[in-house]
Design a protein around this motif. Structure first.
Motif, mmCIF file in Angstrom:
data_model
loop_
_atom_site.group_PDB
_atom_site.id
_atom_site.type_symbol
_atom_site.label_atom_id
_atom_site.label_comp_id
_atom_site.label_asym_id
_atom_site.label_seq_id
_atom_site.Cartn_x
_atom_site.Cartn_y
_atom_site.Cartn_z
ATOM 1 N N VAL A 92 0.859 -1.182 0.000
ATOM 2 C CA VAL A 92 0.000 0.000 0.000
ATOM 3 C C VAL A 92 0.894 1.230 0.000
ATOM 4 O O VAL A 92 1.794 1.349 0.824
ATOM 5 N N LEU A 116 0.962 5.554 -0.157
ATOM 6 C CA LEU A 116 0.292 6.838 -0.005
ATOM 7 C C LEU A 116 1.147 7.872 -0.720
ATOM 8 O O LEU A 116 2.350 7.980 -0.450
ATOM 9 N N ALA A 167 -3.290 5.218 -2.110
ATOM 10 C CA ALA A 167 -4.053 6.314 -1.518
ATOM 11 C C ALA A 167 -3.372 7.598 -1.971
ATOM 12 O O ALA A 167 -2.144 7.682 -1.974
ATOM 13 N N THR A 187 -5.344 11.416 7.255
ATOM 14 C CA THR A 187 -4.925 10.707 6.046
ATOM 15 C C THR A 187 -4.334 9.353 6.383
ATOM 16 O O THR A 187 -4.659 8.338 5.742
ATOM 17 N N THR A 218 -6.101 5.789 5.382
ATOM 18 C CA THR A 218 -5.370 4.841 4.540
ATOM 19 C C THR A 218 -5.270 3.493 5.230
ATOM 20 O O THR A 218 -5.557 2.446 4.641
ATOM 21 N N HIS A 235 -8.697 1.721 5.478
ATOM 22 C CA HIS A 235 -9.188 1.198 4.207
ATOM 23 C C HIS A 235 -8.381 -0.012 3.720
ATOM 24 O O HIS A 235 -8.953 -1.002 3.259
ATOM 25 N N LEU A 242 0.265 0.236 5.640
ATOM 26 C CA LEU A 242 0.939 1.271 4.868
ATOM 27 C C LEU A 242 2.382 0.821 4.703
ATOM 28 O O LEU A 242 3.056 0.525 5.691
#
Length: 167
Positions: free
Chosen positions: A14, A16, A40, A79, A83, A86, A90
């Motif tokens: 993932v 960001l 994200a 944020t 992230t 969801h 991260l």
């Protein structure tokens, strides 16, 4: 152009991307997604973020958008939480936000310069500090001591070039 990297090199990761709704940030978001990452993106303009998320999803990339300003600690907290909630993890933070004024240095006001520094430097610090809490956690089945990656990008454009100079 074909990528030199394996198509699924980021599968299960993932990312960001701040400033991920346009320009360099969007292209980074797209390439991360094309290589298997869920993405994200964060930015100040909701319509830009929404458009970018739609475009990423049209490529089959799992993506969400979060409206926020990297200069605001509360937005950084929101944020990261959004992230993580969801996607459940991260792994990568890319700070690609930018504050630029297309002006010669002598025409840039001190306030304009402060804005650039606040976005590019202070905002990057705020996002990194908040992201570390999540990057150190790892994800399901991941050794939390491994941690994630942070990539900081800046492209300051502060003066127009002429035939005899490069800025």
């Amino acid at each position: 152009m074909e990528s030199p990297f394996k198509a699924d090199i980021l599968k299960g990761k993932v990312a960001l991307v701040t400033g991920g709704g346009s320009g360099i940030g969007y292209e980074i978001s797209l390439q991360l997604g094309k290589h298997g990452a869920s993405v994200a993106i964060m930015g100040r303009r909701k319509y830009v973020i929404d458009t970018a998320v739609d475009a990423l999803r049209s490529h089959g990339i799992p993506a969400i958008g979060i409206e926020g300003d990297v200069r605001k600690e509360d937005d950084a907290v929101t944020t990261m939480k959004s992230t993580f909630k969801h996607f459940g993890r991260l792994d990568i933070l890319v700070n690609a936000e930018a504050g630029n004024f297309l002006a010669a240095a002598e025409d840039l006001s001190p306030n304009g310069f402060r804005t650039v520094i606040d976005i590019d430097s202070v905002g990057t610090f705020i996002m990194c500090r908040e992201a570390l809490k999540y990057l150190k956690r790892g994800g399901p089945g991941k050794d939390p001591s491994v941690g994630g990656k942070i990539i900081n990008i800046t492209a300051l454009v502060h003066c127009p070039a002429s035939w005899y100079q490069i800025c």
